[in-house]
Design an enzyme around this catalytic site. Structure first.
Site, short mmCIF file in Angstrom:
data_model
loop_
_atom_site.label_atom_id
_atom_site.label_comp_id
_atom_site.label_asym_id
_atom_site.label_seq_id
_atom_site.Cartn_x
_atom_site.Cartn_y
_atom_site.Cartn_z
N LEU A 144 -7.48 6.58 1.56
CA LEU A 144 -7.82 7.50 0.56
C LEU A 144 -6.41 7.73 -0.19
CD1 LEU A 144 -9.64 10.41 2.74
CD2 LEU A 144 -10.36 9.11 0.86
N ARG A 145 -5.61 6.91 0.18
CA ARG A 145 -4.30 7.09 -0.74
C ARG A 145 -4.32 6.86 -2.30
NH1 ARG A 145 -1.24 3.85 3.29
NH2 ARG A 145 0.00 5.21 4.54
N GLY A 146 -5.09 5.90 -2.63
CA GLY A 146 -5.72 5.71 -3.92
C GLY A 146 -6.17 7.06 -4.54
N ASP A 206 0.78 -1.08 -0.07
CA ASP A 206 0.05 0.06 0.10
C ASP A 206 0.85 1.23 -0.01
OD1 ASP A 206 -2.55 1.29 0.18
OD2 ASP A 206 -2.00 1.75 2.18
#
Length: 328
Positions: free
Chosen positions: A264-266, A183
């Site tokens: 919310l990294r995506g 991730d």
């Protein structure tokens, strides 16, 4: 793979690249070659941590103290560091430790910087990252999340910036990567062996030409390499002026929501990568084509794995993207 690496050079905040694929497909060669495309960086002279002379976030405590005392900081230009993290590295080698030689000879406690210090403002490359020991993975997770490395050793307490682009490569047959580390990578590229016979012959011929005479082979591609270098520098300068419409940002987040992407990294990485791609193509505004070009690289590794699901994660992303953004 090449696109993901170039976009990370344009905007290191994308968060690095994970490259998984078959053996002998040129993963390591391509990653090491990216160092030649990077512009030189300005660092404080004689500093162990490649400190920036004016940006506080990229400065070691030693340089900060000198500035506070009014000492003038001299600078020099160096090539962007490209640091290899070998699988057998110890924790001390990665984080840094006490300088034993100075301690024994001079009786002085001094810090000997590790690979995280050398990689600051550069690229940290881990080959066969899926085989990396868990305790080293934990250190990488901590420093890549905070951007700092803290060392407490034998009465020495050191904290230094550790901002690097994390690049990993591996073969999926040799084992899965821990989800927490996967991730952390901003983008994920999957490489397959070329099937087209004529293209395979072309690759073999280029390799043979390089083995016979490396210098003439480098000279042959020098003009194209200089052009690529120039494009990257222009894109870096243009990046801060690139905009992305609110409606398009909503659609990106809608895609992430439909794919059940954790966190919310995506969303953040897709926005950054789309801006970098637009800057690379000399545009000041992100359009749908830019998003479609980068979104699979940004999201495919963030989907929850369903053991009963036969569909490839990249295909799943493509389906949802086509539904939301159109399939043109």
């Amino acid at each position: 793979m090449k696109l993901a690496l170039i976009l990370n050079v344009i905007d290191p905040k994308i968060g690095g690249v994970m490259i998984m694929g078959d053996r002998g497909t040129g993963k390591s060669t391509t990653i090491r070659a990216i160092a030649d495309l990077l512009p030189e960086i300005e660092v404080a002279a004689d500093d162990l941590f490649n400190s920036h002379a004016s940006n506080y976030d990229l400065m070691s405590d030693i340089i900060k103290q000198k500035i506070e005392q009014g000492i003038n900081i001299s600078t020099e230009f160096i090539k962007v560091p490209m640091i290899d993290l070998p699988l057998g590295a110890t924790e001390d080698r990665l984080c840094g430790t006490i300088d034993i030689e100075k301690a024994l000879n001079e009786g002085i406690k001094t810090f000997e910087p590790g690979l995280l210090a050398k990689a600051n403002r550069g690229i940290l490359y881990v080959d066969e990252v899926n085989l990396l020991d868990d305790h080293l993975v934990d250190i990488l997770l901590d420093s890549s999340a905070s951007g700092w490395n803290t060392v407490e050793r034998e009465g020495i307490s050191i904290r230094h910036p550790s901002r690097f682009v994390l690049v990993g490569s591996g073969n999926p047959e040799e084992g899965e990567l821990r989800p927490q580390l996967l991730d952390r990578f901003g983008m994920h590229a999957e490489i397959r062996t070329v099937k087209d016979p004529s293209l395979r012959v072309q690759i073999v011929e280029q390799r043979s030409d390089f083995d016979k005479d490396p210098y003439s082979c480098i000279e042959k591609f020098e003009k194209r390499q200089c052009q690529l270098k120039s494009d990257i520098v222009l894109a870096q300068n243009r990046l801060s002026n690139v905009n992305i419409d609110y409606d398009l940002r909503v659609k990106i987040s809608e895609i992430c929501g439909l794919l059940n992407v954790d966190g919310l990294r995506g969303d953040i990485v897709t926005n950054r990568a789309a801006k970098a791609f637009a800057a690379y193509h000399n545009n000041d505004k992100v359009d749908v084509k830019d998003v479609k070009k980068v979104i699979k690289l940004c999201l495919r590794h963030r989907l929850r794995k369903d053991p009963l699901d036969t569909i490839d994660s990249g295909s799943k992303v493509t389906q949802v993207v086509d539904d939301i953004l159109g399939s043109e």
